[in-house]
Design an enzyme around this catalytic site. Sequence first.
Site, PDB file in Angstrom:
ATOM      1  N   LYS A  51       0.837  -1.210   0.000  1.00 20.59           N
ATOM      2  CA  LYS A  51       0.000   0.000   0.000  1.00 20.59           C
ATOM      3  C   LYS A  51       0.868   1.255   0.000  1.00 20.59           C
ATOM      4  CE  LYS A  51      -3.026   0.723   3.504  1.00 20.59           C
ATOM      5  NZ  LYS A  51      -2.936   2.079   4.053  1.00 20.59           N
ATOM      6  N   GLY A  86      -5.365   7.926   5.321  1.00 21.47           N
ATOM      7  CA  GLY A  86      -4.475   8.908   5.941  1.00 21.47           C
ATOM      8  C   GLY A  86      -3.270   9.194   5.059  1.00 21.47           C
ATOM      9  N   ASP A 115       1.327  -1.186  11.968  1.00 22.62           N
ATOM     10  CA  ASP A 115       0.073  -1.609  11.325  1.00 22.62           C
ATOM     11  C   ASP A 115      -0.256  -3.074  11.621  1.00 22.62           C
ATOM     12  OD1 ASP A 115      -0.172   0.906  10.271  1.00 22.62           O
ATOM     13  OD2 ASP A 115       0.705   0.390   8.331  1.00 22.62           O
ATOM     14  N   LYS A 163      -5.224   5.739  14.646  1.00 19.94           N
ATOM     15  CA  LYS A 163      -5.254   5.071  13.333  1.00 19.94           C
ATOM     16  C   LYS A 163      -6.718   5.055  12.850  1.00 19.94           C
ATOM     17  CE  LYS A 163      -0.872   4.223  12.744  1.00 19.94           C
ATOM     18  NZ  LYS A 163      -0.162   4.928  11.663  1.00 19.94           N
TER      19      LYS A 163
END
Length: 682
Positions: A19, A91, A320, A347
């Site tokens: 990502k 984000g 993450d 988050k």
Amino acid sequence: MTPAPPLNVAGRVRAPGDKSISHRALILAAMAVGPSRIRRILPSADVHATAAALRALGVAVPALSDDFVVQGRGVSALHTPESVLDCANSGTTTRLLAGLVAGLDGVSARFEGDASLSRRPMRRVAEPLRRMGARIEFEGAAGHEGLPMRVTGARLASVDLVNSHASAQVKGAVLLAGLAAGVSVTVEEPHVSRDHSERMLQARGVALRVSTRDNGAQVVTLDAAQQVQALDVDVPADPSSVTFFAALAALADAGELWFDNVCLNPTRIGAFDVLRRMGAALILHDMTEQGGEPVGSVCVRPSTLQGTHIGGAEIPRCIDELPMLACLATRARGETIIADAAELRVKESDRIRAVVENLQRLGATAEERPDGMRIVGTDTALRGQVETHGDHRLAMAFGILGALPGNSIIIDDPGCVSVSYPTFWRDLAQVTSAAAGEAAVRTPPAGTDGQRTTSGGARRLVIAIDGPAASGKSSTAQWVAQQLDVRHVDSGAFYRAATWLALQSGVEPEHWTPELVLAGTPRITWRLTERSVLPLIDGQEQDLALRDTPVTRQVSRVASMAPVRAWVNSQVREAGAAVDVVVDGRDIGTAVFPDAALKVFLIADTWERARRRLIQRLGRRPNDAEIAEETEALVARDAQDATQSAPARDAVTIDTTSVTQVEQVERIVALARATRERLGQS
Ligand code: S3P
């Protein structure tokens, strides 16, 4: 109670593209002059948001596919967008593009996002960008330093930023602002955060100096007046996505999982180190370098795990992955402590509170701390319902936990995985069924609207109903689904949703291209209702609008576009991986669900099909002349569809010319019940 069957895993998981690299590949291609070919980008909702925002800024980003080219025209070609930049849930999109826009003198953009993103703090990027001279205005409630936010670029001054916490997004934003404005910047962080911006800029000819101080602080300096060069990139698999399946393999009873071409950047694989420290048999193979990033294969086998302590400089390297590690810790011996991770609270959800509350709800021992959590391992079955708060990583972490023997976990919003791993549920079903002949996916109990259950055990059921035009596929499928108490997936509803959005674009339908139609599709998600899989637009049900005449008139134009068909098929597959379904549509039993448990191909005499279609359309009995005319149209249509609508080799063909619909449905239901028995479902 009978003991849960052991969990075997097997196979190679082709985890989707990274990502962080995908976002940056698009942004840097847009800033360069010349063509950049991007292969294996992550086609997830977050990355679609970046692509759409760049398009709005004037970059010709084609529809995301496995292999495409962005023709960059440099930062001077970027302009003020006519619409807001909708960053959805992302984000990274917001913060990196805030940096880019800040460096574009005279360009102004309003950034918006969904409810989760709007809650996230943006002061961290606003403050350094303001110091450089950009105008950043928070346009929401007074005192709210988050989206909506307007960024107005200016002739920036250079900056020397000392950030109190390690953030790759803030670092990336300041670097992009400096680069766009042609000024030098220095960013210091207490620990190293992921360094894709640095690696990818260096690979594109931008000179950076990176150094580490004695106390571990990391300093990155970009010199003034530099150009990004165009570069082709092959996006490696995302180690964050791999971690979910690595955890599953570590906790399984037998087998092994392989992951190829994984990004093994040391700033990203803290979770692999943690897994190893806990006792996991995780081995890296065939390491090489690709586009400035280390890549390689990963193999994980089951082993007994021990609790551990995760904290300090390790946190940014596995931030993450902490929800997954926390869930995994419930199956490790002893206690696991996660500390120095207060960042988790801002988050996509407050991941400390959400993980702990959900673990407690399932019966695990977990305790919330201001900067982390404590989890105690247990052998007891974890059962119950999880609230994801729309957070993709929570859905996946608890999805994996639920797939372990004995556990049974209902996920309230399975569709949110589309943010980073659209094919997650399908991959989960695949790796658990390949070894055991069983999928880890089970129909939620009736009434669990919009949810998904994972559990070690039962198999899923896909019934594919195909056939030529007007063979009665859709009404039959709906009826069969009702009889079996499973969901009906109407692939046509997805085409209608895409058509509705294309109509909103204002472009005349004759000028529609697959790119234009696909540009709208990131706004389409789906939800499970009690009876069906329901497409949503911007999270809302649009049932009536989708049945509008303009939609009906244009839908076949959209359905004839191969890239759009591929998109609808992927949505339908995702739904079929999540719950038991009856699906109807063209090539459903061949291309979409070649492994469907039961495939039915409906045929009927053309005259009879024409007659039925006319009754439906006219609401009365048609005369022979009308039927003859419709028959001709159907013959032409059949010829056109011939390649698409061939029966699968293992399909059961049912000639419905002289049977009533009740008889036809009864026959399919009987076949489905026999199939269920064969699969071991009740
Ligand atoms: C990201 C950086 C990280 C990470 C996020 C992606 C990036 O956030 O959590 O998912 O691509 O730059 P930070 O800004 O806190 O480092």
